[in-house]
Design a protein around this motif. Structure first.
Motif, PDB file in Angstrom:
ATOM      1  N   VAL A   1      34.280 -22.102 -30.135  1.00 59.07           N
ATOM      2  CA  VAL A   1      33.665 -22.787 -28.990  1.00 59.07           C
ATOM      3  C   VAL A   1      34.464 -22.397 -27.752  1.00 59.07           C
ATOM      4  O   VAL A   1      35.695 -22.326 -27.799  1.00 59.07           O
ATOM      5  N   LEU A   2      33.762 -22.103 -26.662  1.00 55.00           N
ATOM      6  CA  LEU A   2      34.460 -21.838 -25.393  1.00 55.00           C
ATOM      7  C   LEU A   2      33.984 -22.847 -24.356  1.00 55.00           C
ATOM      8  O   LEU A   2      32.797 -22.929 -24.052  1.00 55.00           O
ATOM      9  N   ASP A   3      34.930 -23.617 -23.831  1.00 55.05           N
ATOM     10  CA  ASP A   3      34.598 -24.650 -22.846  1.00 55.05           C
ATOM     11  C   ASP A   3      35.427 -24.419 -21.585  1.00 55.05           C
ATOM     12  O   ASP A   3      36.278 -23.535 -21.535  1.00 55.05           O
ATOM     13  N   GLU A   4      35.261 -25.273 -20.588  1.00 53.17           N
ATOM     14  CA  GLU A   4      36.101 -25.244 -19.389  1.00 53.17           C
ATOM     15  C   GLU A   4      37.554 -25.551 -19.774  1.00 53.17           C
ATOM     16  O   GLU A   4      37.840 -25.904 -20.920  1.00 53.17           O
ATOM     17  N   GLY A   5      38.443 -25.482 -18.813  1.00 52.73           N
ATOM     18  CA  GLY A   5      39.840 -25.839 -19.085  1.00 52.73           C
ATOM     19  C   GLY A   5      40.790 -25.075 -18.212  1.00 52.73           C
ATOM     20  O   GLY A   5      40.901 -25.349 -17.033  1.00 52.73           O
ATOM     21  N   LEU A   6      41.421 -24.044 -18.802  1.00 54.76           N
ATOM     22  CA  LEU A   6      42.394 -23.280 -18.024  1.00 54.76           C
ATOM     23  C   LEU A   6      41.694 -22.158 -17.253  1.00 54.76           C
ATOM     24  O   LEU A   6      40.466 -22.044 -17.305  1.00 54.76           O
ATOM     25  N   ALA A   7      42.483 -21.365 -16.556  1.00 57.53           N
ATOM     26  CA  ALA A   7      41.897 -20.448 -15.583  1.00 57.53           C
ATOM     27  C   ALA A   7      42.782 -19.217 -15.427  1.00 57.53           C
ATOM     28  O   ALA A   7      43.760 -19.046 -16.153  1.00 57.53           O
ATOM     29  N   VAL A   8      42.443 -18.378 -14.448  1.00 57.79           N
ATOM     30  CA  VAL A   8      43.323 -17.251 -14.112  1.00 57.79           C
ATOM     31  C   VAL A   8      44.246 -17.736 -12.998  1.00 57.79           C
ATOM     32  O   VAL A   8      43.778 -18.122 -11.924  1.00 57.79           O
ATOM     33  N   LEU A   9      45.542 -17.761 -13.278  1.00 60.54           N
ATOM     34  CA  LEU A   9      46.506 -18.263 -12.292  1.00 60.54           C
ATOM     35  C   LEU A   9      47.088 -17.074 -11.542  1.00 60.54           C
ATOM     36  O   LEU A   9      47.671 -16.176 -12.146  1.00 60.54           O
TER      37      LEU A   9
ATOM     38  N   ASP B   1      38.193 -23.156 -34.232  1.00 62.09           N
ATOM     39  CA  ASP B   1      38.772 -22.546 -33.034  1.00 62.09           C
ATOM     40  C   ASP B   1      38.020 -22.969 -31.782  1.00 62.09           C
ATOM     41  O   ASP B   1      36.834 -22.656 -31.628  1.00 62.09           O
ATOM     42  N   ILE B   2      38.726 -23.676 -30.913  1.00 56.01           N
ATOM     43  CA  ILE B   2      38.131 -24.150 -29.663  1.00 56.01           C
ATOM     44  C   ILE B   2      38.998 -23.640 -28.515  1.00 56.01           C
ATOM     45  O   ILE B   2      40.215 -23.834 -28.521  1.00 56.01           O
ATOM     46  N   TYR B   3      38.360 -22.962 -27.566  1.00 51.78           N
ATOM     47  CA  TYR B   3      39.111 -22.403 -26.434  1.00 51.78           C
ATOM     48  C   TYR B   3      38.623 -23.047 -25.144  1.00 51.78           C
ATOM     49  O   TYR B   3      37.445 -23.379 -25.008  1.00 51.78           O
ATOM     50  N   ARG B   4      39.583 -23.242 -24.238  1.00 51.34           N
ATOM     51  CA  ARG B   4      39.261 -23.890 -22.953  1.00 51.34           C
ATOM     52  C   ARG B   4      39.644 -22.938 -21.839  1.00 51.34           C
ATOM     53  O   ARG B   4      40.821 -22.812 -21.493  1.00 51.34           O
ATOM     54  N   PHE B   5      38.626 -22.279 -21.290  1.00 49.36           N
ATOM     55  CA  PHE B   5      38.930 -21.264 -20.283  1.00 49.36           C
ATOM     56  C   PHE B   5      37.665 -20.843 -19.545  1.00 49.36           C
ATOM     57  O   PHE B   5      36.586 -20.746 -20.125  1.00 49.36           O
ATOM     58  N   ALA B   6      37.818 -20.589 -18.250  1.00 55.77           N
ATOM     59  CA  ALA B   6      36.788 -19.882 -17.482  1.00 55.77           C
ATOM     60  C   ALA B   6      37.553 -18.995 -16.499  1.00 55.77           C
ATOM     61  O   ALA B   6      38.621 -19.391 -16.020  1.00 55.77           O
ATOM     62  N   PRO B   7      37.037 -17.794 -16.203  1.00 58.90           N
ATOM     63  CA  PRO B   7      37.810 -16.909 -15.324  1.00 58.90           C
ATOM     64  C   PRO B   7      37.725 -17.308 -13.853  1.00 58.90           C
ATOM     65  O   PRO B   7      37.392 -16.502 -12.981  1.00 58.90           O
ATOM     66  N   THR B   8      38.021 -18.560 -13.578  1.00 58.55           N
ATOM     67  CA  THR B   8      38.076 -19.055 -12.202  1.00 58.55           C
ATOM     68  C   THR B   8      39.470 -18.718 -11.696  1.00 58.55           C
ATOM     69  O   THR B   8      40.457 -19.022 -12.367  1.00 58.55           O
ATOM     70  N   TRP B   9      39.562 -18.088 -10.532  1.00 59.10           N
ATOM     71  CA  TRP B   9      40.877 -17.677 -10.018  1.00 59.10           C
ATOM     72  C   TRP B   9      41.500 -18.831  -9.238  1.00 59.10           C
ATOM     73  O   TRP B   9      40.906 -19.348  -8.296  1.00 59.10           O
ATOM     74  N   ILE B  10      42.703 -19.207  -9.672  1.00 58.46           N
ATOM     75  CA  ILE B  10      43.418 -20.310  -9.033  1.00 58.46           C
ATOM     76  C   ILE B  10      44.636 -19.738  -8.319  1.00 58.46           C
ATOM     77  O   ILE B  10      45.493 -19.115  -8.949  1.00 58.46           O
TER      78      ILE B  10
END
Ligand SMILES: CCCCCCCCCCCCCCCC(=O)N[C@@H](Cc1ccccc1)C(=O)O
Length: 636
Positions: free
Chosen positions: A234-242, A464-473
């Motif tokens: 599963v891929l959900d929101e969460g962390l980002a590109v820092l 396996d559950i991942y929390r990520f979107a390639p939003t640049w922070i």
């Protein structure tokens, strides 16, 4: 005479002990330096040969660029605010439903896509794959947003989606309408370009994530469970590109959340007899409660840095730091307490180290001249993966240390399980590959998600559950989450669409490639040996179930998958066991501690055996002598 020889013996002992210590420090230093020079847990599948599945190019023309941005801005303009479990803007949610149908006509009309509205405002999409042996995966996002007040200092009204300096401003631009619209926009373009997947996938869009997802996500999960669905990941929101957020790190880092913190809300209350304010008691209910709250703030929960998945983040990023940070990050087994002390100074890094304690509500009093009977405070705790709700409650009770303060658990859940991220992890590696193809300058690392997401309801459906979107922070952006001036750059929104477009195609691979030989280059001799064993073993390891095995019913969406045969299970167990040790050889504290304690024991044994020569030799000679003996012992 006895006195003198006694003194002499003590001197000798001091010399030997300090010499022993010096050797231990030297060995640790050499080991740490070696580890710093060779430590790179990032090689993995990067150089491996991947099966090609991306046949449709992700280029976006000028017309589409305008179109996708207009769709996104319309989504931001709808105030789908969740204030509490019972206060959702259902008018806005209804409007959002119509918007989706209007701007993604192909998604809603394609024979390849099945759609169902869940709990009135959430959406579940199912795109069956042509290869029924491939286990489906799921992409998640949420439609609702937290409230926003223009008077808090927004540069543009929060539901205006105003464009300024290449950014779209508005509530939901990074939490989380960028994913809602990004995923569906990608699917729309894929379908228009004639794509039909080999691996089936679901898309779940919740409408009440910001208040716990009890209607949307929970009901979507119920629907899927009824149909017997099991998911590859599963891929959900969460962390980002820092980008520039972690000081000292060279280049941007994409952190993929492999776990998320637990949460507890605790109500503290003090009751006292009400009365006239002209005759106050020595301590009021407000005073007693304020004291308890102060004690909680003065005594934060212990630093647990290194005991959860946050450790992996810094180990994966170690090679992108300059010295001396690289040295520290590569040797968490030695330096995690020191790093923890530095990181606790800033709230956004402190959140990764420990269970955080936030007093979020404090209520008491009705009139200026009435002593209030009741004072209440709500404390919201975000629980580090190395602790549980129960442990946190015990800690609060002992810190408050006042029987007059009543403690009540309003709600809570333990930290979420840690998902896989090694070279055999289909979800993690496919997300990573998609990212690196698009952003080669980025370092990818597993991370800990400090906020909670809808994905926590999916633990029964996916390991396996991942929390990520390639939003640049970038620096300062972390405060925009739930804060003022939430925004995303137009370029970044386009990148999100492209990311999901490519990810969906990349997921069509049947199995991951074998880990590249580079993976075997590990630091410790134990790691090297075990990784070599694992590497040779990996060639026989296939991630997907084997063909010719019993097929059983998985879900009502007519997807099926193979039941693993017994030899397969045995082999998988063997592989998991080998992978465990391989990883342990590379980067777990346990094995490092073991190998370093072994070194210390070897040194002590040599010292004891060669006691006499140590006594009769000069220090330098002894040092050389011991080093040779140490190497001899290690190599035999
Ligand atoms: C080193 C610096 C690191 C900076 C990290 C940057 C990324 C930080 C973004 C964190 C946002 C994660 C998304 C969380 C979503 C969210 O707000 N959830 C909410 C809603 C919720 C409440 C209860 C139960 C479930 C859900 C929450 O966690 O409160």
């Amino acid at each position: 005479m006895t006195d003198r020889s006694g003194k002499f013996n003590i001197m000798k002992l001091v010399k030997i002990v300090s010499f022993g210590l010096l050797v231990v420090v030297l060995v640790c230093f050499v080991a740490a330096t070696l580890r710093t020079l060779t430590f790179d847990v990032n090689s993995g599948l990067q150089l491996a040969h991947w099966e090609k599945t991306r046949n449709i190019a992700s280029d976006i023309n000028q017309h589409q660029r305008k179109e996708l941005l207009a769709n996104f801005r319309e989504a931001i303009q709808i105030p789908t605010v969740s204030t509490s479990k019972t206060q959702l803007n259902i008018t806005a949610l209804g409007e959002f439903n119509s918007l989706l149908r209007k701007v993604f006509p192909t998604v809603f009309s394609s024979h390849l896509v099945q759609h169902e509205v869940v709990a009135n405002y959430s959406h579940l999409f199912w795109v069956p794959g042509s290869d029924l042996a491939l286990v489906p995966y799921m992409l998640l996002a949420h439609i609702d947003v937290v409230p926003a007040d223009e008077n808090d200092g927004w540069e543009a009204p929060p539901f205006s989606a105003k464009e300024m300096d290449g950014f779209i401003y508005g509530r939901g631009t990074i939490d989380n309408k960028q994913s809602v619209m990004g995923i569906l926009q990608a699917l729309e373009y894929l379908l228009i370009r004639g794509y039909s997947p080999q691996r089936g996938f679901f898309i779940g869009l919740g409408h009440d994530e910001e208040v716990g997802g009890l209607q949307g996500a929970m009901n979507i999960v119920k629907v899927l469970k009824k149909k017997g669905v099991q998911l590859a990941f599963v891929l959900d929101e969460g962390l980002a590109v820092l980008d520039g957020v972690i000081s000292g790190l060279q280049g941007p880092a994409a952190l993929i959340g492999i776990s998320e913190k637990g949460q507890a809300t605790v109500k503290l209350s003090v009751f006292k007899a009400p009365g006239h304010s002209s005759m106050p008691p020595r301590e009021s209910s407000i005073g007693i409660l304020a004291g308890a709250v102060k004690r909680l703030e003065d005594n934060p929960m212990p630093i647990l840095f290194g005991e959860g998945p946050e450790r992996r983040t810094f180990e994966h990023l170690a090679h992108r730091f300059g010295l001396p940070i690289k040295f520290l990050m590569s040797n968490m087994w030695l330096f995690s307490p020191l790093i923890g002390r530095v990181m606790e100074r800033s709230p956004d890094t402190n959140a990764f180290l420990r269970t955080t304690t936030a007093v979020t509500m404090f209520n008491s009093g009705v009139k200026v001249n009435v002593l209030p009977s009741l004072a209440e405070a709500y404390v919201n705790l975000r629980i580090h993966p190395a602790q549980t709700v129960q442990e946190v409650l015990e800690f609060i009770q002992s810190t408050v240390g006042d029987e007059r303060v009543k403690m009540e658990l309003v709600n809570g859940f333990d930290p979420l399980p840690v998902s896989s991220y090694d070279e055999t992890s289909f979800g993690f590696q496919t997300i990573k590959k998609t990212l690196l193809d698009q952003f080669p300058q980025v370092s990818v690392a597993p991370g800990l998600c400090i906020g909670n997401t809808d994905s926590r309801h999916y633990t029964d459906l996916a390991k396996d559950i991942y929390r990520f979107a390639p939003t640049w922070i970038k620096p300062g952006d972390t405060q925009r989450f739930h804060g003022i001036n939430e925004r995303i750059s137009k370029k970044n929104y386009e990148e999100l669409v492209v990311f999901y477009f490519n990810l969906i195609q990349n997921c069509d691979i049947k199995e991951l490639p074998s880990p590249h030989a580079a993976t075997a280059a590990v630091t410790s001799s134990l790691g090297l040996l075990v990784s070599a064993a694992s590497f040779s073993n990996a060639s026989s390891n296939s991630w997907t179930p084997e063909p010719n095995e019993t097929v059983y019913f998985v879900n009502g969406y007519s997807q099926s998958r193979s039941r693993p045969s017994k030899p397969y299970i045995l082999r998988k167990l063997m592989d998991d066991w080998m992978n465990f040790w391989r990883l342990a050889g590379v980067d777990t504290m346990m094995v490092n501690l073991k190998s370093y304690s072994v070194s210390v024991i070897i040194i002590l044994v040599i010292v004891i055996i060669h006691w006499k020569s140590i006594m009769t030799n000069r220090y330098l000679r002894t040092c050389l002598f011991l080093s040779v003996k140490y190497i001899e012992t290690c190599t035999t």
